[in-house]
Design a protein around this motif. Structure first.
Motif, PDB file in Angstrom:
ATOM      1  N   HIS A  60      59.199 -30.651 -46.846  1.00  0.00           N
ATOM      2  CA  HIS A  60      59.894 -31.527 -47.458  1.00  0.00           C
ATOM      3  C   HIS A  60      59.356 -32.876 -46.915  1.00  0.00           C
ATOM      4  O   HIS A  60      59.368 -33.161 -45.268  1.00  0.00           O
ATOM      5  CB  HIS A  60      61.646 -31.478 -47.343  1.00  0.00           C
ATOM      6  N   HIS A  61      59.091 -33.914 -47.714  1.00  0.00           N
ATOM      7  CA  HIS A  61      58.280 -35.247 -46.677  1.00  0.00           C
ATOM      8  C   HIS A  61      58.435 -36.321 -47.961  1.00  0.00           C
ATOM      9  O   HIS A  61      58.262 -36.708 -48.825  1.00  0.00           O
ATOM     10  CB  HIS A  61      56.874 -35.261 -46.455  1.00  0.00           C
ATOM     11  N   ASN A  62      59.570 -37.481 -47.581  1.00  0.00           N
ATOM     12  CA  ASN A  62      59.460 -38.848 -48.036  1.00  0.00           C
ATOM     13  C   ASN A  62      60.221 -38.547 -49.215  1.00  0.00           C
ATOM     14  O   ASN A  62      59.295 -38.665 -50.346  1.00  0.00           O
ATOM     15  CB  ASN A  62      57.571 -39.757 -48.057  1.00  0.00           C
ATOM     16  N   GLY A  63      60.941 -37.422 -49.790  1.00  0.00           N
ATOM     17  CA  GLY A  63      61.745 -37.351 -51.226  1.00  0.00           C
ATOM     18  C   GLY A  63      60.885 -36.847 -51.789  1.00  0.00           C
ATOM     19  O   GLY A  63      61.023 -36.394 -52.913  1.00  0.00           O
ATOM     20  N   GLN A  64      59.801 -35.381 -51.079  1.00  0.00           N
ATOM     21  CA  GLN A  64      58.960 -35.054 -52.173  1.00  0.00           C
ATOM     22  C   GLN A  64      59.288 -33.493 -51.729  1.00  0.00           C
ATOM     23  O   GLN A  64      59.214 -33.872 -50.481  1.00  0.00           O
ATOM     24  CB  GLN A  64      57.188 -35.218 -51.783  1.00  0.00           C
ATOM     25  N   ASP A  65      58.895 -32.544 -52.686  1.00  0.00           N
ATOM     26  CA  ASP A  65      58.521 -31.013 -52.129  1.00  0.00           C
ATOM     27  C   ASP A  65      57.677 -31.151 -52.557  1.00  0.00           C
ATOM     28  O   ASP A  65      57.072 -30.729 -53.441  1.00  0.00           O
ATOM     29  CB  ASP A  65      59.664 -29.897 -52.608  1.00  0.00           C
ATOM     30  N   THR A  66      56.869 -30.193 -51.485  1.00  0.00           N
ATOM     31  CA  THR A  66      55.452 -29.518 -51.614  1.00  0.00           C
ATOM     32  C   THR A  66      55.687 -27.890 -50.932  1.00  0.00           C
ATOM     33  O   THR A  66      56.010 -27.661 -49.926  1.00  0.00           O
ATOM     34  CB  THR A  66      54.326 -29.711 -51.070  1.00  0.00           C
ATOM     35  N   THR A  67      55.784 -27.097 -51.713  1.00  0.00           N
ATOM     36  CA  THR A  67      55.932 -25.424 -52.031  1.00  0.00           C
ATOM     37  C   THR A  67      54.654 -24.989 -51.032  1.00  0.00           C
ATOM     38  O   THR A  67      52.927 -25.866 -51.822  1.00  0.00           O
ATOM     39  CB  THR A  67      55.710 -24.954 -53.080  1.00  0.00           C
ATOM     40  N   THR A  68      54.724 -24.418 -50.314  1.00  0.00           N
ATOM     41  CA  THR A  68      53.685 -23.898 -49.224  1.00  0.00           C
ATOM     42  C   THR A  68      52.883 -22.469 -49.321  1.00  0.00           C
ATOM     43  O   THR A  68      51.388 -22.131 -48.618  1.00  0.00           O
ATOM     44  CB  THR A  68      53.720 -24.625 -47.968  1.00  0.00           C
ATOM     45  N   TRP A  69      54.658 -22.374 -49.709  1.00  0.00           N
ATOM     46  CA  TRP A  69      53.927 -20.560 -49.693  1.00  0.00           C
ATOM     47  C   TRP A  69      54.979 -19.833 -50.529  1.00  0.00           C
ATOM     48  O   TRP A  69      55.786 -20.170 -50.916  1.00  0.00           O
ATOM     49  CB  TRP A  69      53.907 -19.647 -48.621  1.00  0.00           C
ATOM     50  N   PHE A  70      54.737 -18.764 -51.452  1.00  0.00           N
ATOM     51  CA  PHE A  70      55.413 -17.702 -52.280  1.00  0.00           C
ATOM     52  C   PHE A  70      55.471 -16.172 -51.894  1.00  0.00           C
ATOM     53  O   PHE A  70      54.783 -15.918 -50.935  1.00  0.00           O
ATOM     54  CB  PHE A  70      54.874 -17.639 -53.683  1.00  0.00           C
ATOM     55  N   SER A  71      56.800 -16.059 -51.879  1.00  0.00           N
ATOM     56  CA  SER A  71      57.214 -14.616 -50.897  1.00  0.00           C
ATOM     57  C   SER A  71      57.901 -13.649 -52.021  1.00  0.00           C
ATOM     58  O   SER A  71      58.786 -14.287 -53.186  1.00  0.00           O
ATOM     59  CB  SER A  71      58.195 -14.610 -49.568  1.00  0.00           C
ATOM     60  N   GLN A  72      57.629 -12.355 -52.167  1.00  0.00           N
ATOM     61  CA  GLN A  72      58.113 -11.522 -53.115  1.00  0.00           C
ATOM     62  C   GLN A  72      58.483 -10.205 -52.510  1.00  0.00           C
ATOM     63  O   GLN A  72      58.386 -10.516 -51.518  1.00  0.00           O
ATOM     64  CB  GLN A  72      56.777 -11.960 -54.623  1.00  0.00           C
ATOM     65  N   GLU A  73      58.767 -10.051 -53.822  1.00  0.00           N
ATOM     66  CA  GLU A  73      59.270  -8.201 -53.399  1.00  0.00           C
ATOM     67  C   GLU A  73      58.124  -6.972 -52.754  1.00  0.00           C
ATOM     68  O   GLU A  73      56.986  -8.082 -52.836  1.00  0.00           O
ATOM     69  CB  GLU A  73      58.938  -6.808 -54.579  1.00  0.00           C
ATOM     70  N   GLY A  74      58.857  -7.142 -51.773  1.00  0.00           N
ATOM     71  CA  GLY A  74      57.500  -6.580 -50.195  1.00  0.00           C
ATOM     72  C   GLY A  74      57.536  -7.206 -49.339  1.00  0.00           C
ATOM     73  O   GLY A  74      56.770  -6.619 -48.297  1.00  0.00           O
TER      74      GLY A  74
END
Length: 187
Positions: A60-74
């Motif tokens: 989270h920075h200056n009202g913006q969200d940046t997705t940096t990684w996805f995690s899923q099953e396992g």
């Protein structure tokens, strides 16, 4: 724990004895969709093993969200600064679906690293693999076109595009939602 154990064994051949010790120190938790399991600015000393569901790491920075990684099953996920340096996390981790997650405190995991060489080797190889992926993603953002980044995303995360919001994928790829829509329309 089928998904978690399968993923662990894909990374390194951990013995049944070590896996039983790991499982004995874990607790199962259920998190509803859109829950921050790790919050930026908070120190969290847990490691999260995802049995069911999807989560994203988000900055989270200056009202913006940046997705940096996805995690899923396992997969495992955690706030790196919290886990390794006992500092508040700079990223949050948000569930993108209802999740069944097993947690272990880092102190217990560190004891398992000291007791079982195969768990220590699994952790080492896991971190090497993640570091490699992060390095590749950094270079991809600098060198690849939006279309090529999208193609890499689909190779890296097969089927995930149908399970998460497109705005998260666009932020992850460093492109606008409009550019992502154009790239997808050309497919």
């Amino acid at each position: 724990m089928k998904n978690i154990l399968n993923k662990i064994k894909q990374i390194y051949p951990v013995s049944d004895e070590a896996l039983q010790a790991l499982q004995a120190d874990m607790q199962v938790r259920y998190y509803p969709k859109n829950t921050y399991i790790v919050q930026s600015g908070v120190t969290d000393r847990l490691v999260y093993f995802i049995e069911e569901g999807i989560a994203r790491s988000v900055f989270h920075h200056n009202g913006q969200d940046t997705t940096t990684w996805f995690s899923q099953e396992g997969d495992i996920t955690f706030g790196m600064d919290s886990l390794y340096y006992k500092l508040p996390s700079v990223e949050s981790i948000e569930t993108l679906s209802d999740c069944k997650i097993y947690v272990i405190h880092i102190d217990k995991l560190n004891l398992l690293y000291e007791t079982y060489i195969d768990i220590a080797n699994w952790g080492r190889i896991l971190h090497q693999n993640v570091n490699k992926e992060l390095s590749h993603m950094f270079v991809e953002r600098l060198q690849l076109s939006p279309k090529e980044r999208y193609e890499q995303f689909n190779r890296r995360y097969p089927g995930l595009i149908n399970r998460v919001k497109l705005k998260y994928v666009a932020a992850f790829l460093g492109i606008s939602i409009y550019t992502l829509s154009r790239v997808r329309a050309k497919k």
